[in-house]
Design an enzyme around this catalytic site. Structure first.
Site, PDB file in Angstrom:
ATOM      1  N   PHE A  69      41.339  34.925  11.985  1.00 14.30           N
ATOM      2  CA  PHE A  69      40.837  36.486  12.217  1.00 14.30           C
ATOM      3  C   PHE A  69      39.610  36.523  13.240  1.00 14.30           C
ATOM      4  O   PHE A  69      38.511  37.068  12.970  1.00 14.30           O
ATOM      5  CB  PHE A  69      40.627  37.036  10.983  1.00 14.30           C
ATOM      6  CG  PHE A  69      42.235  37.469  10.430  1.00 14.30           C
ATOM      7  CD1 PHE A  69      42.795  38.605  10.597  1.00 14.30           C
ATOM      8  CD2 PHE A  69      42.598  36.659   9.447  1.00 14.30           C
ATOM      9  CE1 PHE A  69      44.143  38.494   9.945  1.00 14.30           C
ATOM     10  CE2 PHE A  69      43.849  36.520   8.905  1.00 14.30           C
ATOM     11  CZ  PHE A  69      44.417  37.573   9.097  1.00 14.30           C
ATOM     12  N   HIS A  70      39.589  35.669  14.287  1.00 12.51           N
ATOM     13  CA  HIS A  70      38.433  35.712  14.970  1.00 12.51           C
ATOM     14  C   HIS A  70      38.917  35.051  16.248  1.00 12.51           C
ATOM     15  O   HIS A  70      40.120  34.513  16.655  1.00 12.51           O
ATOM     16  CB  HIS A  70      37.184  34.961  14.554  1.00 12.51           C
ATOM     17  CG  HIS A  70      37.512  33.562  14.221  1.00 12.51           C
ATOM     18  ND1 HIS A  70      37.797  33.105  12.873  1.00 12.51           N
ATOM     19  CD2 HIS A  70      37.786  32.480  15.057  1.00 12.51           C
ATOM     20  CE1 HIS A  70      38.159  31.881  12.831  1.00 12.51           C
ATOM     21  NE2 HIS A  70      38.063  31.419  14.065  1.00 12.51           N
ATOM     22  N   SER A  71      38.212  35.010  17.499  1.00 14.85           N
ATOM     23  CA  SER A  71      38.395  34.631  18.698  1.00 14.85           C
ATOM     24  C   SER A  71      37.036  33.654  19.288  1.00 14.85           C
ATOM     25  O   SER A  71      35.924  33.872  18.447  1.00 14.85           O
ATOM     26  CB  SER A  71      38.416  35.603  19.834  1.00 14.85           C
ATOM     27  OG  SER A  71      38.266  34.953  21.114  1.00 14.85           O
TER      28      SER A  71
ATOM     29  N   ARG B  23      42.980  34.467  16.854  1.00 17.01           N
ATOM     30  CA  ARG B  23      43.929  33.690  15.926  1.00 17.01           C
ATOM     31  C   ARG B  23      43.980  33.987  14.627  1.00 17.01           C
ATOM     32  O   ARG B  23      42.784  34.413  13.955  1.00 17.01           O
ATOM     33  CB  ARG B  23      43.905  32.284  16.186  1.00 17.01           C
ATOM     34  CG  ARG B  23      42.533  31.354  15.404  1.00 17.01           C
ATOM     35  CD  ARG B  23      41.282  31.688  16.134  1.00 17.01           C
ATOM     36  NE  ARG B  23      40.900  31.421  17.417  1.00 17.01           N
ATOM     37  CZ  ARG B  23      40.830  30.500  18.341  1.00 17.01           C
ATOM     38  NH1 ARG B  23      40.225  29.483  17.863  1.00 17.01           N
ATOM     39  NH2 ARG B  23      40.531  30.723  19.495  1.00 17.01           N
TER      40      ARG B  23
END
Ligand code: T46
Length: 320
Positions: A49-51, A96
């Site tokens: 839950f981040h890029s 992702r």
């Protein structure tokens, strides 16, 4: 999808089991600065839950299976990772999420940089704003890829068969290095190439006509941003291609080089014996700068091309 690509590693399997070796640059896209692995993930747990802003990573399932959802502001895909001979390359600015970890699964991650918490974008709204700007900038290349009757399209692994059929045609490839291996290996080569394309380091284009019929290939490679030079090559047109496909493809590729990649020089080399190609390059405006027994070396400067483009080539690719 953009900045995200599965890559295949050669698997050395014999009666004793399997072994995979990873070496940069031989079969891996970046020098590895950090390795970590994720395991013991309980059923139903989701991670990520981040890029990342700059980080490149390859995710390899060492055991079990893991699903990875990758997203940009425009695209989304879900990959199942379950084959240790296949990794998922994730480049910068890709959101992702990892989920559906099977019991006892282990996810190995090879990363291009040391851990840096400031490289993370964890707020999805903020990510979507930044991703829009980032990918809009990258998509500007498309403006240079449309000609009058032809288009340049960055190659995809689905082009492997067409590329292979041209590169294994000995008559057509008399003057360029022969291809070895199989269509499947060509596919893997293209998947690795895509990572260089995501980084703006290299462009391999398929030339298609207005009806989306394949005509051939052109390539810009060895981009040197310090010297502001790029090499033009791998120029191959299928037997019986439409007339004007070659000249339009050359104009479009050179436009990408000068006006998108912003180089000052396009270089190329050609076999001394390849009279037809030498004529074509000379007529186009390339100047010979050197030669050896095997090859002649040519360059086209931006200064010369700017004039040629205004006087001659612009109208050849302008759509009515
Ligand atoms: C990614 C996905 C695939 C470190 O101290 N060093 C490290 O190298 C890493 C990766 C993490 N950490 C710490 C930071 C957190 O306190 O370990 C903890 C768990 O990290 P995070 O919540 O970021 O884990 P995931 O599974 O959500 O994401 C990880 C990576 O952080 C990330 O880069 O792309 O795996």
């Amino acid at each position: 999808m953009i900045n995200c690509q599965k890559i295949k590693f050669e698997d050395h399997t014999d009666g004793r089991g399997s072994l995979i070796a990873i070496e940069n640059p031989k079969n891996f896209p970046f020098p590895i600065k950090r390795v970590y692995y994720i395991y013991n993930v309980k059923e139903g747990v989701e991670r990520g839950f981040h890029s990342h802003k700059d980080l490149e990573q390859v995710l390899i399932p060492l055991g079990g299976s893991i699903k990875v959802r990758t997203k940009t502001d425009k695209e989304e895909q879900i990959c199942t990772l379950e084959d240790p001979s296949e990794g998922l390359f994730i480049g910068p600015m890709i959101w992702r999420e990892m989920f559906d970890f099977s019991p006892n699964s282990t996810l190995l991650v090879l990363a291009s940089h040391e851990y840096d918490s400031s490289d993370y974008i964890r707020d999805e709204k903020e990510y979507l704003k930044l991703a829009k700007v980032y990918f809009e900038k990258l998509s500007k290349i498309n403006d240079f890829c449309k000609g009058k009757d032809f288009y340049l399209k960055p190659v995809e692994d689905t082009d492997a068969e067409f590329l292979y059929s041209l590169r294994s045609n000995s008559e057509l490839c008399r003057y360029i290095s022969p291809i070895s291996g199989t269509v499947e290996e060509q596919k893997n080569w293209i998947r690795n190439y895509k990572i260089r394309e995501f980084r703006n380091q290299e462009y391999y284009f398929k030339v298609v006509n207005k009806n989306n019929e394949d005509q051939g290939f052109v390539r810009l490679y060895h981009l040197d941003n310090d010297k502001k030079e790029v090499t033009f090559g791998s120029f191959l047109m299928k037997p019986g291609h439409d007339s004007k496909a070659a000249i339009e493809a050359m104009i479009l590729a050179v436009n990408v080089a000068f006006y998108y990649l912003k180089v000052n020089k396009v270089l190329l080399d050609v076999r001394v014996k390849n009279e037809r190609a030498k004529n074509f390059y000379n007529r186009f405006g390339y100047q010979k700068i050197d030669e050896n027994e095997l090859d002649e070396f040519y360059e086209l400067t931006k200064e010369d091309y700017d004039k040629l483009y205004e006087e001659k080539y612009k109208k050849m690719i302008m759509r009515k």
